[in-house]
Design a protein around this motif. Structure first.
Motif, PDB file in Angstrom:
ATOM      1  N   ILE A   1      -2.727  11.886 -14.468  1.00 51.77           N
ATOM      2  CA  ILE A   1      -3.685  10.770 -14.435  1.00 51.77           C
ATOM      3  C   ILE A   1      -4.835  11.028 -15.407  1.00 51.77           C
ATOM      4  CG2 ILE A   1      -5.271   9.417 -13.018  1.00 51.77           C
ATOM      5  CD1 ILE A   1      -2.377   8.978 -12.282  1.00 51.77           C
ATOM      6  N   GLY A   2      -5.444  12.215 -15.310  1.00 57.20           N
ATOM      7  CA  GLY A   2      -6.611  12.525 -16.125  1.00 57.20           C
ATOM      8  C   GLY A   2      -6.339  12.468 -17.615  1.00 57.20           C
ATOM      9  N   SER A   3      -5.144  12.894 -18.034  1.00 57.07           N
ATOM     10  CA  SER A   3      -4.812  12.891 -19.460  1.00 57.07           C
ATOM     11  C   SER A   3      -4.714  11.479 -20.014  1.00 57.07           C
ATOM     12  CB  SER A   3      -3.499  13.629 -19.700  1.00 57.07           C
ATOM     13  OG  SER A   3      -2.440  13.003 -19.000  1.00 57.07           O
ATOM     14  N   PHE A   4      -4.599  10.490 -19.126  1.00 53.17           N
ATOM     15  CA  PHE A   4      -4.568   9.086 -19.553  1.00 53.17           C
ATOM     16  C   PHE A   4      -5.931   8.425 -19.402  1.00 53.17           C
ATOM     17  CE2 PHE A   4      -3.878   4.595 -18.207  1.00 53.17           C
ATOM     18  CZ  PHE A   4      -3.513   4.096 -19.447  1.00 53.17           C
ATOM     19  N   THR A   5      -6.574   8.584 -18.238  1.00 45.98           N
ATOM     20  CA  THR A   5      -7.812   7.852 -17.953  1.00 45.98           C
ATOM     21  C   THR A   5      -9.015   8.380 -18.727  1.00 45.98           C
ATOM     22  OG1 THR A   5      -8.152   9.272 -16.012  1.00 45.98           O
ATOM     23  CG2 THR A   5      -7.071   7.143 -15.650  1.00 45.98           C
TER      24      THR A   5
ATOM     25  N   VAL B   1     -13.905   7.010 -12.568  1.00 44.88           N
ATOM     26  CA  VAL B   1     -12.720   6.150 -12.582  1.00 44.88           C
ATOM     27  C   VAL B   1     -11.455   6.993 -12.454  1.00 44.88           C
ATOM     28  CG1 VAL B   1     -11.334   4.598 -14.023  1.00 44.88           C
ATOM     29  CG2 VAL B   1     -13.808   4.251 -13.836  1.00 44.88           C
ATOM     30  N   SER B   2     -11.428   8.154 -13.095  1.00 45.08           N
ATOM     31  CA  SER B   2     -10.266   9.038 -13.007  1.00 45.08           C
ATOM     32  C   SER B   2     -10.010   9.466 -11.567  1.00 45.08           C
ATOM     33  CB  SER B   2     -10.471  10.281 -13.883  1.00 45.08           C
ATOM     34  OG  SER B   2     -10.605   9.930 -15.239  1.00 45.08           O
ATOM     35  N   VAL B   3     -11.073   9.784 -10.845  1.00 46.78           N
ATOM     36  CA  VAL B   3     -10.937  10.184  -9.437  1.00 46.78           C
ATOM     37  C   VAL B   3     -10.408   9.030  -8.598  1.00 46.78           C
ATOM     38  CG1 VAL B   3     -12.204  10.872  -7.356  1.00 46.78           C
ATOM     39  CG2 VAL B   3     -12.703  11.986  -9.533  1.00 46.78           C
ATOM     40  N   ILE B   4     -10.947   7.835  -8.806  1.00 49.75           N
ATOM     41  CA  ILE B   4     -10.524   6.666  -8.022  1.00 49.75           C
ATOM     42  C   ILE B   4      -9.053   6.346  -8.274  1.00 49.75           C
ATOM     43  CG2 ILE B   4     -10.845   4.175  -7.728  1.00 49.75           C
ATOM     44  CD1 ILE B   4     -13.807   4.589  -8.300  1.00 49.75           C
TER      45      ILE B   4
ATOM     46  N   ARG C   1       0.632   0.016 -13.875  1.00 53.79           N
ATOM     47  CA  ARG C   1      -0.282  -0.069 -12.734  1.00 53.79           C
ATOM     48  C   ARG C   1      -1.514   0.825 -12.934  1.00 53.79           C
ATOM     49  NH1 ARG C   1       3.090   1.324  -9.083  1.00 53.79           N
ATOM     50  NH2 ARG C   1       2.412   3.446  -8.634  1.00 53.79           N
ATOM     51  N   ILE C   2      -1.270   2.058 -13.405  1.00 54.12           N
ATOM     52  CA  ILE C   2      -2.382   2.980 -13.641  1.00 54.12           C
ATOM     53  C   ILE C   2      -3.313   2.439 -14.726  1.00 54.12           C
ATOM     54  CG2 ILE C   2      -2.977   5.285 -14.493  1.00 54.12           C
ATOM     55  CD1 ILE C   2      -0.351   6.269 -13.238  1.00 54.12           C
TER      56      ILE C   2
ATOM     57  N   LYS D   1      -6.804   9.074  -6.764  1.00 52.92           N
ATOM     58  CA  LYS D   1      -6.750   8.977  -5.304  1.00 52.92           C
ATOM     59  C   LYS D   1      -5.838   7.834  -4.880  1.00 52.92           C
ATOM     60  CE  LYS D   1      -9.026  10.399  -1.394  1.00 52.92           C
ATOM     61  NZ  LYS D   1      -8.353   9.670  -0.338  1.00 52.92           N
ATOM     62  N   SER D   2      -5.908   6.709  -5.572  1.00 47.54           N
ATOM     63  CA  SER D   2      -5.092   5.547  -5.211  1.00 47.54           C
ATOM     64  C   SER D   2      -3.615   5.767  -5.506  1.00 47.54           C
ATOM     65  CB  SER D   2      -5.588   4.308  -5.958  1.00 47.54           C
ATOM     66  OG  SER D   2      -5.313   4.403  -7.349  1.00 47.54           O
ATOM     67  N   GLU D   3      -3.304   6.700  -6.429  1.00 46.50           N
ATOM     68  CA  GLU D   3      -1.920   6.969  -6.812  1.00 46.50           C
ATOM     69  C   GLU D   3      -1.363   8.229  -6.145  1.00 46.50           C
ATOM     70  OE1 GLU D   3       0.186   5.222  -8.789  1.00 46.50           O
ATOM     71  OE2 GLU D   3      -1.298   3.608  -8.928  1.00 46.50           O
TER      72      GLU D   3
END
Length: 454
Positions: free
Chosen positions: A313-317, A417-420, A102-103, A423-425
């Motif tokens: 999240i950040g380490s992926f996006t 995009v990382s922030v969005i 999903r991410i 936030k969604s997760e």
């Protein structure tokens, strides 16, 4: 008795942004001065020629070139281990590994969408302004076109046959895929996985400490890089291509300061002005290095320590964005396509422009974030619509300066995009986002308090 005698000195210490800006300005001034000292032309005395040769050989091609290239090599040295270790730690911290799909879907969808918007905006503004109308310049060029890889080939090449070869070659898509699979395996391996995860947590702290060491010498590296660049960059070239340069630069700034904030506001409700302000360090650093990959350490720290994006999240996006998010490059391609078509008096149809948008968007997936790669992608785009590839000769003189600006746009998009996605997760710290002092000095961050697997 303990005193706080060091506190005033620490408070007066200039921020990383300030030091990098000083390094940039000093480098530009020195490069311009050296260019003035070494004018082109055949009417030279032997003494002047010898002086210029010595200055060029010792200072420009010697000291400055060595400092700049060693700094860039040091940054690239960190990219693969940083991305691999950060991604493994991030995947381990996801309690539900099914979230990865999903991410990943959200991140890739947003990256491709912003790239399509970027090139569409660029084509629209270029058609409105007409930067290539009336331009008459020589078109000889040795630049060779490369065939755009098919979508099937891109997907196949994402999966490494030898992960160690991927590490050695710096193939970031393959490194990302292997790190994701390795992280999932650790998360599913019980007690053994927990022990390995602890090792990677410690490795992450060590690598991030190495990042801070490099950040402290960044102003000197930036100084050397820009001094070398402006010693050889001709301002006459910029004047000759003023309309093209101006249109690309305008669209890049508009995309960074209008498109990104609007998307951020619509999808998260967050104040975009805070986002723009906190992106200064990463954007300036990206501008100096002209490499999204080299800027990954700073972008990742900006996202996780200033913008409130959780490390999981950040380490992926962020690494994914540095590999496939090419909004700035797409803008250059859109304007350049219109410019070259106008220069050669060739009319493009609506279908041609749609082809340009699709080709540039899909080609960005398989293109590495390194300096100058935009010209390779542009050759692919020109081929698709039947425009002469030698038209690249018209813009190659100013591409280095524009490359710096579009890299700053790219890393801004990575963070947005990382922030969005975060936030969604529900992997987002809004208090950190709203805190103006969060992560203000990267060199003072305590990396022992990084997000760790729970």
């Amino acid at each position: 008795m303990t005193t706080n005698s060091n506190t005033p000195a620490e408070n007066k210490k200039m921020s990383l942004t300030g030091r990098i800006v000083i390094g940039m300005i000093s480098g530009i001034l020195l490069g311009t001065f050296l260019q003035w000292l070494m004018p082109a032309g055949k009417d030279k005395t032997f003494e002047l020629y010898f002086f210029q040769l010595s200055l060029q050989g010792f200072l420009v091609d010697g000291v400055l070139e060595v400092i700049g290239q060693v700094f860039m090599a040091s940054l690239r040295m960190l990219v693969v281990p940083l991305v691999f270790v950060s991604l493994v730690c991030g995947v381990c911290s996801l309690k539900d590994t099914t979230k990865l799909g999903r991410i990943g879907g959200k991140a890739i969808g947003l990256y491709l969408a912003t790239t399509a918007i970027a090139i569409s905006l660029a084509i629209f503004v270029a058609l409105l302004v007409g930067p290539g109308e009336g331009v008459n310049m020589p078109t000889s060029s040795s630049f060779e076109s490369r065939e755009a890889p098919s979508l099937a080939q891109v997907l196949i090449q994402m999966f490494p046959t030898n992960p160690f070869a991927s590490f050695a070659e710096g193939n970031m898509l393959q490194v990302i895929i292997f790190a994701l699979l390795f992280g999932v395996a650790i998360a599913l391996s019980g007690k053994s996985g927990e022990r390995v995860a602890t090792l990677f947590e410690d490795l992450s702290v060590v690598i991030m400490r190495l990042v801070t060491i490099l950040m402290n010498i960044a102003p000197y590296g930036v100084f050397a890089l820009l001094a070398t660049l402006f010693t050889t960059t001709s301002f006459e070239t910029i004047e000759n291509l003023a309309w093209y340069f101006g249109v690309v630069f305008f669209v890049l700034i508009a995309h960074a300061l209008l498109t990104y904030p609007i998307i951020l506001k619509l999808l998260t409700g967050l104040n975009p002005l805070i986002f723009i302000k906190k992106m200064r360090d990463a954007a300036i650093f990206a501008f100096s290095t002209a490499s999204s990959n080299a800027t990954i350490p700073v972008t990742l720290e900006t996202a996780t320590k200033k913008l409130g994006v959780k490390n999981s999240i950040g380490s992926f996006t962020v690494p994914l964005g540095a590999t496939i998010n090419m909004d700035g490059t797409a803008i250059m391609q859109g304007v350049a396509t219109v410019f070259i078509a106008q220069v050669f008096n060739q009319d493009l149809t609506l279908t041609d422009y749609i082809t340009v948008v699709l080709t540039a968007t899909l080609a960005s997936i398989g293109t590495a974030g390194v300096p100058g790669v935009g010209l390779i992608m542009l050759a692919m785009v020109l081929d698709q619509v039947g425009l002469p590839v030698e038209g690249i000769a018209l813009i190659i003189g100013v591409d280095r300066l524009l490359d710096m600006t579009r890299t700053a746009v790219n890393v801004t998009g990575d963070s947005m995009v990382s922030v969005i996605v975060a936030k969604s997760e529900n992997q987002f710290d809004e208090e950190m986002y709203l805190d103006p002092n969060a992560g203000q000095n990267i060199e003072n961050i305590d990396f022992n308090h990084l997000d760790k697997p729970q």
